[in-house]
Every structure is written in structure tokens, then in C-alpha cells.
Design an enzyme around this catalytic site. Structure first.
Site, mmCIF file in Angstrom:
data_model
loop_
_atom_site.group_PDB
_atom_site.id
_atom_site.type_symbol
_atom_site.label_atom_id
_atom_site.label_comp_id
_atom_site.label_asym_id
_atom_site.label_seq_id
_atom_site.Cartn_x
_atom_site.Cartn_y
_atom_site.Cartn_z
ATOM 1 N N GLU A 43 -8.568 -11.916 -1.078
ATOM 2 C CA GLU A 43 -8.993 -11.872 0.327
ATOM 3 C C GLU A 43 -9.498 -10.461 0.564
ATOM 4 O O GLU A 43 -8.731 -9.508 0.602
ATOM 5 C CB GLU A 43 -7.827 -12.218 1.254
ATOM 6 C CG GLU A 43 -8.283 -12.636 2.650
ATOM 7 C CD GLU A 43 -8.450 -11.470 3.603
ATOM 8 O OE1 GLU A 43 -9.520 -10.810 3.542
ATOM 9 O OE2 GLU A 43 -7.539 -11.216 4.389
ATOM 10 N N SER A 91 0.840 -1.194 0.000
ATOM 11 C CA SER A 91 0.000 0.000 0.000
ATOM 12 C C SER A 91 0.875 1.243 0.000
ATOM 13 O O SER A 91 1.892 1.308 0.696
ATOM 14 C CB SER A 91 -0.908 0.009 1.229
ATOM 15 O OG SER A 91 -1.526 1.275 1.379
ATOM 16 N N CYS A 121 -9.517 -7.793 9.233
ATOM 17 C CA CYS A 121 -10.676 -8.352 8.536
ATOM 18 C C CYS A 121 -11.335 -9.484 9.311
ATOM 19 O O CYS A 121 -12.456 -9.889 8.983
ATOM 20 C CB CYS A 121 -10.279 -8.822 7.145
ATOM 21 S SG CYS A 121 -8.803 -9.848 7.113
#
Length: 474
Positions: A246, A174, A280
Site C-alpha cells: 500500500e 517506523s 494516503c
């Protein structure tokens, strides 16, 4: 701070636009890093493709030795990695060092061993005069996109199985949290042959799109949002690439009347708010049976109120800031919308923390209904909702009534009920009387819009291979 990129075995500067990298605990800019250009993306992919000719034919032993060396240097530089992760992500330093670094090292060591255990079916004669065998071969170049919540951990989850299987990788961390991946690039370049690992920097539109759409990329692996997954699947559809997705979750935590309430409170206090809820699998969607609902809300509210937010380098800090100002605003908006329903009660938290940094108070919301957005949509922050339920049938239906299907947990002393409910839950993982526990030997992955494909375990290794049949006439 190491800020260069790894392309074909060399550390190079990006040729594109500079992007700021922030410290979320203060809001200050740590440094600016130049993105790679489209030409550099192409060079990285072509370097990986060229390296695959040899790397894909190396022995499992040789690949394992490289992975073990990488694990060793990560362990040796554990404090450096933890400090970078803490500064770039806002994680409590003690959590990054004590929890994440050992797990990251273990991932590489596990796949080093797994590389030597991956076999096809033994040869056999299924047609007279012919011998058949099944091979599991690497695919080629894998483009891996890692998220901002666990930057180094997710880089490990992407790199280790792909490399163990014999693939070459182009990794894009990221742009919000690139620092540990770039440090990893510095250490990996002297362990792996040139081109086997390439690590880039840049945004999705400018770097991610040309990377994932490159004709020589055979597989794209993403951990990220549903929206990003949808975009990549659409973007790569014309080239029929293998994709490994995912895409987040909204974990139901089913608490029956007979559950150990103290264990539930302790578990949710930890597993609902770890990493400031930016996980998550976070225990964020509680369903409490009506017989214990009031008690659970009271006890959990009191426990959550004791969670300490603070500076990442403070040993007593349990929660750091959220990853970015934009994400802080998203979390705040979700809670404000929940408050506006009129029936959801804020038990504790429910507001931004005053002062510098992107902090949000640990929040518990009670009285949420099944159709409320706070129950149905991923918040990805330190926010947990509690919904009362009547019976087993109702709660199983409610738990499954979600676009997500990654993680879940069941809390009960009834072993039969635990097995029965676990069998019906449409989630990649179900924990019983715990939550959040991960080991390298077991698969991690979801169903429904949480995606497909597995991380970790031998199943994860298999995802980075292609099954081939070889038949020899004799």
C-alpha cells in the site's frame, strides 16, 4: 515510556546504534532507542518460524480469543496509547483517543470474528474415485513494515489479519514513530505464545533490509512510499516472496456543478486536512466544474482559514505538526514550487508556522493545471489544490491520469452520473458525496503505483493465506 523490543516472548534492548525519537510539536528529543542488531533480526525471524509450527495449526477459535484479548487491553489502555501517539506524532490528543483508538480496537475484533469465517471450498468429486478440497492455509512468517502517519492503526492493520490467518509476524514500525508499537509489544507478550508476535526497532537499511530479505520470511507487507515499495520488491525478488503493498495516493475529488457545495466544503475541510494531511486517502486533488469553481474556491478558502493548528493537548486543536523536520521541508518545497509556476494562487496558508515544532499552515491552492507537480505528486501535508474542468469526459480522464490509484470521490446529485463515473475511476475506493470513510468490513487498497493487496475485510484476510488443493483417492 516502554522502549524495549519484543523477540521470542521477551522484552529486550536493542544491540545496535541508538536513534533519537522526537516530539514533532516541540522538536525536542523524547528518548533514544537502540536499534536491533542483524543477529537480533535473525533471532526474531527464527522465533517466529519456530512458533509457526504450533500457531499455524491452532483453531480459529483459539486465535480469535487471543485477538479479542489484545483488543480488550488496547481499549483498557486507550488513554495511554493516545497520549503516546500524540507525543510521538503530534496528533491532537482528542483525535487520537476518540477517532483512532476505537477504530484500532474494532480492527482486532473484526478479524477475531473473520478468523472463524474463513473457509475453503466444500469437498467434491471432480475425478472418479477422488475427493478434492480447497484449503486456505497460513503462509508462515510475515514481515510487516508500518508507516509513521498512523503508527498504531497501521500496526493493527498488519497484525490482525496475519495473526487471524495463522501466520507469525515480525513487525517493524517506523523509526520515527515507534512508541505505540513498543507499548503494544509489552501488552501482547502475555497474550500470544512466544514468537508469534515480534516487534523490532530500527531504520530501513539496518533493520528493514535484513528482515525483508531473510530466507525464512514468506511474505512482506508494507504501507509506505512508492520508493520504499520499489526497494522492497527489488530486494526480495530473488527469493520470490509474496508482497503486499500500500504505497500512497493522490485522491481526486470530483465536484460537479450540481453538487452540494456546503457539503463539499465541510467534507474537504475535514478530510483534506485530517492528521495534517498526512494520509494516503486525503481529499487533496480537487477538480471543480467551471460553473461552481469560483464559488467553491471562495467558500473552501474561508473554511480552511478557520482550521486551528496548535498544541496536541489543546482540545481546540484541529491540526498538529508534521511528523518530522525533513517532512516539513518536503511539504514546504512542494508549495514553493507551486507558487513559482505563476498561475497557481495561494488562497490561504502557504507557509511554515513560526515558532517551535514542525507546523505547516493549512493551505489551499487554486488555478492548478493537470500537469502541475502539485496535482501529480503526493505532498502528504495540509495542502489541497483546485483545478477547473469542463465536462465529465475530461475530468474522468484527468482523474485517471495519475500514477496513483488508491482513493477518489465524486460529488453530485445525479445518481446516474455517480454510478457512471465511479465505474470508470481507476481507484481502489470511490466515495460518493463523502470522502475518507473506512470500516473494517470493507477492503482498502489501490491500483497502479498505489500498490496491490487489500487491508481490512475478508479480502484482507485472504491475502495472508495460500490456496491449497488436497485430493484424496478412495
Amino acid at each position: 515510556m516502554q522502549h524495549k523490543l519484543l523477540i521470542n516472548g521477551e522484552l529486550v534492548s536493542g544491540e545496535g546504534e541508538k536513534q533519537p525519537v522526537y516530539n514533532p510539536a516541540t522538536g525536542d528529543v523524547l528518548l533514544e532507542i537502540a536499534e536491533v542488531s542483524a543477529e537480533q533480526v535473525d533471532a526474531a525471524v527464527r522465533a517466529a518460524d519456530a512458533a509457526f509450527a504450533e500457531w499455524g495449526q491452532t483453531t480459529p477459535k483459539a486465535r480469535a480469543e487471543c485477538l479479542l484479548k489484545l483488543a480488550d487491553v488496547i481499549e483498557e489502555n486507550g488513554q495511554v496509547f493516545a497520549e503516546l501517539e500524540s507525543r510521538n506524532c503530534g496528533k491532537p490528543l482528542h483525535s487520537a483517543f476518540n477517532d483512532e483508538i476505537p477504530a484500532i480496537v474494532d480492527v482486532f475484533r473484526f478479524f477475531a470474528g473473520a478468523a472463524r469465517c474463513l473457509n475453503g471450498l466444500a469437498a467434491g468429486e471432480y475425478l472418479e474415485g477422488h475427493t478434492s478440497m480447497i484449503r486456505r492455509d497460513p503462509l508462515g512468517v510475515v514481515a510487516s513494515i508500518a508507516p509513521w502517519n498512523y503508527p498504531l492503526m497501521m500496526a493493527a492493520w498488519k497484525l490482525a489479519p496475519a495473526l487471524a490467518a495463522g501466520n507469525c509476524v515480525v513487525l517493524k514500525p517506523s523509526e520515527i514513530t515507534p512508541l505505540t508499537a513498543l507499548k503494544l509489544a509489552e501488552l501482547a507478550k502475555d497474550i500470544f505464545p512466544a514468537g508469534v508476535i515480534n516487534i523490532l526497532f530500527g531504520r530501513g537499511k539496518t533493520v528493514g533490509d535484513p528482515l525483508t530479505g531473510h530466507p525464512k520470511v514468506r511474505m512482506v507487507s508494507l504501507t509506505g512510499s512508492i520508493a520504499t515499495g520499489e526497494h522492497i520488491i527489488s530486494h526480495t525478488a530473488s527469493s520470490i516472496k509474496r508482497t503486499h503493498m500500500e504505497l500512497g495516493g493522490k485522491a481526486p475529488v470530483i465536484v460537479f456543478d450540481d453538487a452540494d457545495i456546503e457539503a463539499v466544503v465541510e467534507g474537504v475541510r475535514t478530510f483534506g486536512y485530517y492528521n495534517a494531511g498526512q494520509d494516503c486517502t486525503a481529499a487533496c486533488r480537487i477538480y471543480a466544474q467551471k460553473g461552481i469553481y469560483d464559488t467553491l474556491v471562495e467558500k473552501l478558502g474561508a473554511a480552511v482559514a478557520t482550521l486551528k493548528s496548535g498544541a496536541p493537548d489543546d482540545e481546540s486543536t484541529e491540526l498538529g505538526p508534521l511528523s518530522s523536520l525533513a517532512h516539513l521541508e518536503r511539504v514546504s518545497k512542494a508549495v514553493e514550487e507551486a507558487k513559482a509556476t505563476g498561475h497557481i494562487k495561494v488562497i490561504t496558508g502557504g507557509e511554515k508556522r513560526k515558532g517551535n515544532g514542525y507546523y505547516y499552515a493549512p493551505t489551499l491552492l487554486a488555478g492548478a493545471l493537470q500537469d502541475d507537480a502539485i496535482v501529480q505528486k503526493e505532498v502528504f501535508g495540509p495542502v489541497v489544490s483546485v483545478t477547473p474542468f469542463d465536462n465529465e469526459e475530461q475530468v474522468v480522464n484527468w482523474a485517471n491520469d495519475s500514477q496513483y490509484g488508491l482513493a477518489s470521490s465524486v460529488w453530485t446529485k445525479d445518481v446516474g452520473r455517480a454510478h457512471r463515473v465511479s465505474a470508470r475511476l481507476q481507484y481502489g475506493c470511490t466515495w460518493v458525496n463523502t470522502h475518507f470513510m473506512l470500516v473494517s468490513e470493507m477492503p482498502h487498497g489501490g491500483q497502479k503505483l498505489s500498490g496491490y493487496g487489500k487491508d481490512m475485510s475478508l479480502y484482507g484476510l485472504e491475502d495472508y493465506t495460500v490456496v491449497r488443493h488436497v485430493m484424496v483417492k478412495h
